[in-house]
Design a protein around this motif. Structure first.
Motif, PDB file in Angstrom:
ATOM      1  N   GLN A  60       0.791  -1.227   0.044  1.00 22.73           N
ATOM      2  CA  GLN A  60       0.082  -0.094   0.160  1.00 22.73           C
ATOM      3  C   GLN A  60       0.807   1.322  -0.103  1.00 22.73           C
ATOM      4  OE1 GLN A  60      -3.235  -0.242   3.018  1.00 22.73           O
ATOM      5  NE2 GLN A  60      -2.637  -2.508   3.175  1.00 22.73           N
ATOM      6  N   LEU A  61       2.178   1.064   0.288  1.00 23.72           N
ATOM      7  CA  LEU A  61       3.114   2.287  -0.030  1.00 23.72           C
ATOM      8  C   LEU A  61       3.301   3.097  -1.093  1.00 23.72           C
ATOM      9  CD1 LEU A  61       5.942   0.842   2.308  1.00 23.72           C
ATOM     10  CD2 LEU A  61       3.762   2.105   3.231  1.00 23.72           C
ATOM     11  N   SER A  62       3.559   4.178  -1.061  1.00 20.06           N
ATOM     12  CA  SER A  62       3.930   4.977  -2.174  1.00 20.06           C
ATOM     13  C   SER A  62       5.150   4.690  -2.986  1.00 20.06           C
ATOM     14  CB  SER A  62       4.189   6.615  -1.948  1.00 20.06           C
ATOM     15  OG  SER A  62       5.280   6.505  -0.929  1.00 20.06           O
ATOM     16  N   ALA A  63       5.332   4.673  -4.132  1.00 12.07           N
ATOM     17  CA  ALA A  63       6.733   4.111  -5.020  1.00 12.07           C
ATOM     18  C   ALA A  63       7.938   4.763  -4.099  1.00 12.07           C
ATOM     19  CB  ALA A  63       6.607   4.531  -6.226  1.00 12.07           C
ATOM     20  N   SER A  64       8.003   6.080  -3.767  1.00 10.24           N
ATOM     21  CA  SER A  64       8.996   6.960  -3.134  1.00 10.24           C
ATOM     22  C   SER A  64       9.520   6.111  -1.981  1.00 10.24           C
ATOM     23  CB  SER A  64       8.833   8.253  -2.921  1.00 10.24           C
ATOM     24  OG  SER A  64       7.835   8.768  -2.176  1.00 10.24           O
ATOM     25  N   CYS A  65       8.516   5.721  -1.095  1.00  5.61           N
ATOM     26  CA  CYS A  65       8.809   5.050   0.214  1.00  5.61           C
ATOM     27  C   CYS A  65       9.156   3.926  -0.274  1.00  5.61           C
ATOM     28  CB  CYS A  65       7.414   5.148   1.010  1.00  5.61           C
ATOM     29  SG  CYS A  65       7.587   4.483   2.768  1.00  5.61           S
ATOM     30  N   LYS A  66       8.915   3.045  -0.935  1.00  7.55           N
ATOM     31  CA  LYS A  66       9.295   1.702  -1.322  1.00  7.55           C
ATOM     32  C   LYS A  66      10.672   1.837  -1.565  1.00  7.55           C
ATOM     33  CE  LYS A  66       5.077  -0.357  -2.763  1.00  7.55           C
ATOM     34  NZ  LYS A  66       4.224  -0.859  -4.049  1.00  7.55           N
ATOM     35  N   THR A  67      11.033   2.832  -2.518  1.00 10.98           N
ATOM     36  CA  THR A  67      12.526   3.002  -2.841  1.00 10.98           C
ATOM     37  C   THR A  67      13.464   3.232  -1.775  1.00 10.98           C
ATOM     38  OG1 THR A  67      11.575   3.740  -5.133  1.00 10.98           O
ATOM     39  CG2 THR A  67      13.873   4.442  -4.339  1.00 10.98           C
ATOM     40  N   ALA A  68      12.925   4.009  -0.913  1.00  7.85           N
ATOM     41  CA  ALA A  68      13.946   4.626   0.275  1.00  7.85           C
ATOM     42  C   ALA A  68      13.978   3.250   1.182  1.00  7.85           C
ATOM     43  CB  ALA A  68      13.089   5.635   1.084  1.00  7.85           C
ATOM     44  N   LEU A  69      12.756   2.357   1.403  1.00  8.07           N
ATOM     45  CA  LEU A  69      12.988   1.455   2.259  1.00  8.07           C
ATOM     46  C   LEU A  69      13.957   0.308   1.484  1.00  8.07           C
ATOM     47  CD1 LEU A  69       9.517   0.809   3.395  1.00  8.07           C
ATOM     48  CD2 LEU A  69      11.274   1.723   4.784  1.00  8.07           C
ATOM     49  N   ASP A  70      14.165   0.467   0.117  1.00  6.58           N
ATOM     50  CA  ASP A  70      15.148  -0.788  -0.437  1.00  6.58           C
ATOM     51  C   ASP A  70      16.411  -0.425  -0.395  1.00  6.58           C
ATOM     52  OD1 ASP A  70      12.889  -2.348  -0.980  1.00  6.58           O
ATOM     53  OD2 ASP A  70      12.790  -1.563  -3.275  1.00  6.58           O
ATOM     54  N   SER A  71      16.742   1.167  -0.220  1.00  5.62           N
ATOM     55  CA  SER A  71      17.808   1.586  -0.345  1.00  5.62           C
ATOM     56  C   SER A  71      18.500   1.330   0.909  1.00  5.62           C
ATOM     57  CB  SER A  71      17.891   3.051  -0.784  1.00  5.62           C
ATOM     58  OG  SER A  71      17.448   3.907   0.387  1.00  5.62           O
ATOM     59  N   ARG A  72      17.675   1.235   2.347  1.00  8.70           N
ATOM     60  CA  ARG A  72      18.236   0.954   3.366  1.00  8.70           C
ATOM     61  C   ARG A  72      19.039  -0.254   3.193  1.00  8.70           C
ATOM     62  NH1 ARG A  72      16.851   3.134   8.340  1.00  8.70           N
ATOM     63  NH2 ARG A  72      16.439   1.021   9.088  1.00  8.70           N
ATOM     64  N   LYS A  73      18.500  -1.218   2.623  1.00 10.91           N
ATOM     65  CA  LYS A  73      18.928  -2.657   2.597  1.00 10.91           C
ATOM     66  C   LYS A  73      20.302  -2.815   2.031  1.00 10.91           C
ATOM     67  CE  LYS A  73      14.081  -4.403   2.545  1.00 10.91           C
ATOM     68  NZ  LYS A  73      13.035  -4.987   1.755  1.00 10.91           N
ATOM     69  N   LYS A  74      20.688  -1.696   1.237  1.00 10.60           N
ATOM     70  CA  LYS A  74      21.909  -2.056   0.489  1.00 10.60           C
ATOM     71  C   LYS A  74      23.174  -1.513   1.235  1.00 10.60           C
ATOM     72  CE  LYS A  74      19.759  -1.139  -3.917  1.00 10.60           C
ATOM     73  NZ  LYS A  74      19.490  -0.442  -4.924  1.00 10.60           N
TER      74      LYS A  74
END
Length: 74
Positions: A60-74
């Motif tokens: 349900q999250l916005s695309a920008s939030c998903k991207t930001a969460l994914d960048s934390r995993k790198k």
């Protein structure tokens, strides 16, 4: 002289604005603010609880939030 100063001010504004935009896309606090307010407002910070809440609502999250969460995993 005025025209030169105005041009310099416009360039500075554009550069500053583009920096804010990229910071928000990679920083979950900025990119996920609206999603947090919508889905996780009752969650107290600490211990990764907010990130866990956002991840639980990932579909349900916005695309920008998903991207930001994914960048934390790198």
């Amino acid at each position: 002289m005025l025209k030169s100063s105005l041009s310099l001010a416009i360039v500075a504004f554009v550069v500053a604005f583009s920096g804010v935009s990229s910071a928000q896309s990679s920083d979950p606090r900025g990119a996920c603010k609206a999603d947090y307010d919508k889905f996780c407002a009752g969650i107290a910070p600490g211990g990764g609880k907010i990130i866990a809440c956002l991840n639980a609502k990932r579909d349900q999250l916005s695309a920008s939030c998903k991207t930001a969460l994914d960048s934390r995993k790198k």
